[in-house]
Design an enzyme around this catalytic site. Structure first.
Site, mmCIF file in Angstrom:
data_model
loop_
_atom_site.group_PDB
_atom_site.id
_atom_site.type_symbol
_atom_site.label_atom_id
_atom_site.label_comp_id
_atom_site.label_asym_id
_atom_site.label_seq_id
_atom_site.Cartn_x
_atom_site.Cartn_y
_atom_site.Cartn_z
ATOM 1 C CG ASN A 1 38.683 23.206 -60.581
ATOM 2 O OD1 ASN A 1 37.762 22.975 -59.797
ATOM 3 N ND2 ASN A 1 39.408 22.248 -61.130
ATOM 4 N NE ARG B 1 36.016 20.053 -62.654
ATOM 5 C CZ ARG B 1 36.458 19.186 -61.754
ATOM 6 N NH1 ARG B 1 37.240 19.582 -60.773
ATOM 7 N NH2 ARG B 1 36.127 17.920 -61.834
ATOM 8 C CG HIS C 1 36.875 12.837 -65.335
ATOM 9 N ND1 HIS C 1 37.096 11.515 -65.037
ATOM 10 C CD2 HIS C 1 37.443 13.537 -64.317
ATOM 11 C CE1 HIS C 1 37.774 11.416 -63.904
ATOM 12 N NE2 HIS C 1 37.981 12.641 -63.439
ATOM 13 C CG HIS D 1 40.171 11.592 -67.475
ATOM 14 N ND1 HIS D 1 40.349 12.899 -67.877
ATOM 15 C CD2 HIS D 1 40.486 11.565 -66.158
ATOM 16 C CE1 HIS D 1 40.767 13.614 -66.849
ATOM 17 N NE2 HIS D 1 40.842 12.831 -65.790
ATOM 18 C CG ASN E 1 44.294 10.309 -57.333
ATOM 19 O OD1 ASN E 1 44.651 9.122 -57.254
ATOM 20 N ND2 ASN E 1 44.077 11.051 -56.281
ATOM 21 N NE ARG F 1 36.778 9.438 -56.446
ATOM 22 C CZ ARG F 1 36.867 10.284 -57.460
ATOM 23 N NH1 ARG F 1 36.396 9.957 -58.647
ATOM 24 N NH2 ARG F 1 37.395 11.465 -57.304
ATOM 25 C CG ASP G 1 52.430 8.502 -57.881
ATOM 26 O OD1 ASP G 1 52.669 7.987 -58.997
ATOM 27 O OD2 ASP G 1 52.701 9.675 -57.611
ATOM 28 C CG MET G 2 50.601 3.762 -62.781
ATOM 29 S SD MET G 2 49.976 2.186 -62.121
ATOM 30 C CE MET G 2 48.203 2.376 -62.287
ATOM 31 C CB VAL H 1 47.485 6.860 -64.976
ATOM 32 C CG1 VAL H 1 47.849 5.432 -65.341
ATOM 33 C CG2 VAL H 1 47.557 7.072 -63.463
ATOM 34 N N GLY H 2 47.256 7.999 -67.864
ATOM 35 C CA GLY H 2 47.079 7.737 -69.298
ATOM 36 C C GLY H 2 48.147 8.387 -70.153
ATOM 37 C CD GLU I 1 39.811 18.067 -66.635
ATOM 38 O OE1 GLU I 1 38.702 17.894 -66.134
ATOM 39 O OE2 GLU I 1 40.851 17.616 -66.138
#
Ligand code: AMP
Length: 402
Positions: free
Chosen positions: A10, A93, A182, A210, A213, A243, A284-285, A333-334, A386
């Site tokens: 990647n 990727r 993604h 998804h 970040n 974003r 950052d959550m 996060v998810g 991934e």
């Protein structure tokens, strides 16, 4: 003996992430990261997974070629050299495959030229991805190099979802349409969710969230993507770490005409200084949740805006799919933030959606259900992978021929 190893690369503009996998049992042999390529303070972090400690190199690594050579040396030190006959293929990727690449593709000159032609729609990513492929080709010219595109999974979107409502001729001339990103994650997670439900991917409709970040949602009908929240670029859709996601396009004209900002300044504002970081200074959550617990109103509002947008997409994709079998949460996060999952689905009982508080609080690395037994629509947490997906697609395409 058949070659069963796949190297996954990647390549970013100043970094290369890599994993070496053995596809005979889908195990990881080594993982690592080269950062700050081209600077004095480059760093290579290598973790062998067949025994031995993590190793680190610091000091200048001039370019991607030097980076990959250093990676090859580290792997060789573990007895996993890239000159090994066990290496079946290298999977890359590639962020933008446009309309053209609907599946992983073995790289040849025509493929390289097409990825290059897509640079105007992915100016940050495709050049780095190309450099990674060319460097790997130079290292092992005999080996199949496979490009796995972030956009490919979304090429099944119908025109009604993929087109913006703007002048068709102008849109086509400049390749302006919704591509989505993604894709490897959405493909992997939607399939793993079907598996968790004990069904074939063709039998289930899934909303995949998804939330890393970068964040995107997708509506997947019978294993095929029918809509996704990112568009021409990864800026559209959900509120993300830095974003903005969706906004009225006129905000851009307003900032230019009234605010006096240049196009580059607005680009940077919306991509790097917006989203959660723009709203409350943190992306950052974990930190946002900590601040909320301390009564921080700004963090609370940022969280509420994040959740409001997420809920809107869940509702929208519910309507797009008509029947939903599962909602799957994935990425940083998810997978980890129970309060996000709870808040995103709160009040949706009429849609058959509910979260069990105890199940939601459980942490783990395995795919799991967090909806109560009675719920009509299952809610799943599915850790994304991934690299494994890229390796699987690469091996399926190139490994068997070797
Ligand atoms: P990713 O882009 O998938 O690596 O996700 C990175 C993001 O995941 C970070 O910016 C955090 O906001 C979030 N994250 C990671 N771990 C946790 C956690 N334990 N709780 C809440 N958020 C987390």
């Amino acid at each position: 003996m058949t070659a069963t190893r796949v190297l996954v690369l990647n390549s970013g503009s100043s970094s290369v992430k890599y994993q070496l996998l053995d596809m005979s049992d889908r195990s990881r042999l080594a993982v690592g990261l080269v950062e700050r390529i081209g600077e004095e303070t480059s760093r290579l972090k290598h973790t062998p997974l067949t025994g031995g400690d993590e190793r680190e190199r610091t000091g200048p690594i001039a370019d991607h070629e030097a980076a990959l050579k250093a990676v090859a040396e580290e792997l060789a030190a573990d007895g996993l050299g890239l000159d090994s006959p066990d290496l079946a293929a290298i999977g890359h990727r590639v962020v933008h495959g446009g309309k053209h690449f609907t599946a992983p593709t073995v790289v040849d000159d025509a493929v390289l030229a097409e990825i290059e032609r897509l640079i105007p729609v992915a100016p940050l990513h495709n050049p780095a991805n190309l450099t990674g492929i060319r460097t790997a080709q130079a290292l092992r010219p005999d080996l199949p190099q496979v490009a796995v595109f972030d956009t490919a999974f979304h090429t099944t979107m119908p025109e009604s979802a993929a087109r913006y409502a703007i002048d068709v001729e102008t849109a086509d001339r400049h390749r302006v349409r919704r591509y989505g990103f993604h894709g490897t994650s959405h493909a992997y997670v939607s399939r793993a969710t079907a598996e968790l439900l004990g069904k074939a991917p063709e039998e289930v409709n899934v909303i995949v969230l998804h939330l890393g970040n970068g964040a995107s949602a997708s509506a997947v009908r019978g294993g095929k993507c029918v809509d996704t929240s990112m568009g021409l670029t990864p800026l559209e859709g959900l509120v993300m770490g830095t974003r903005s996601g969706d906004l009225d396009p006129a905000v851009i004209f307003h900032l230019a005409r009234v605010g006096g900002l240049s196009v580059d300044e607005i680009d940077s504002l919306l991509n790097k200084k917006s989203g959660l970081v723009g709203l409350c200074g943190d992306n950052d959550m974990r930190e946002i949740r900590r601040r909320i617990d301390e009564g921080d109103e700004q963090a609370r509002l940022a969280f509420d805006i994040y959740i409001h947008r997420l809920k809107k997409y869940i509702g929208a994709y519910y309507a797009v799919l008509g029947r939903v079998d599962a909602v799957a949460f994935t990425a940083g996060v998810g997978e980890n933030a129970a309060p996000v999952r709870e808040a995103a689905l709160a009040g949706l009982e009429e849609l058959g959606l509910a979260v069990d508080g105890d199940l939601n609080a459980v942490r783990g690395d395995e795919p799991r259900l967090i909806s109560p037994e009675y719920a009509r629509v299952k809610v799943a947490v599915v850790p994304t992978d991934e690299e494994l997906e890229i390796a699987t697609q690469t091996y399926a395409l190139a490994g068997k021929n070797n």
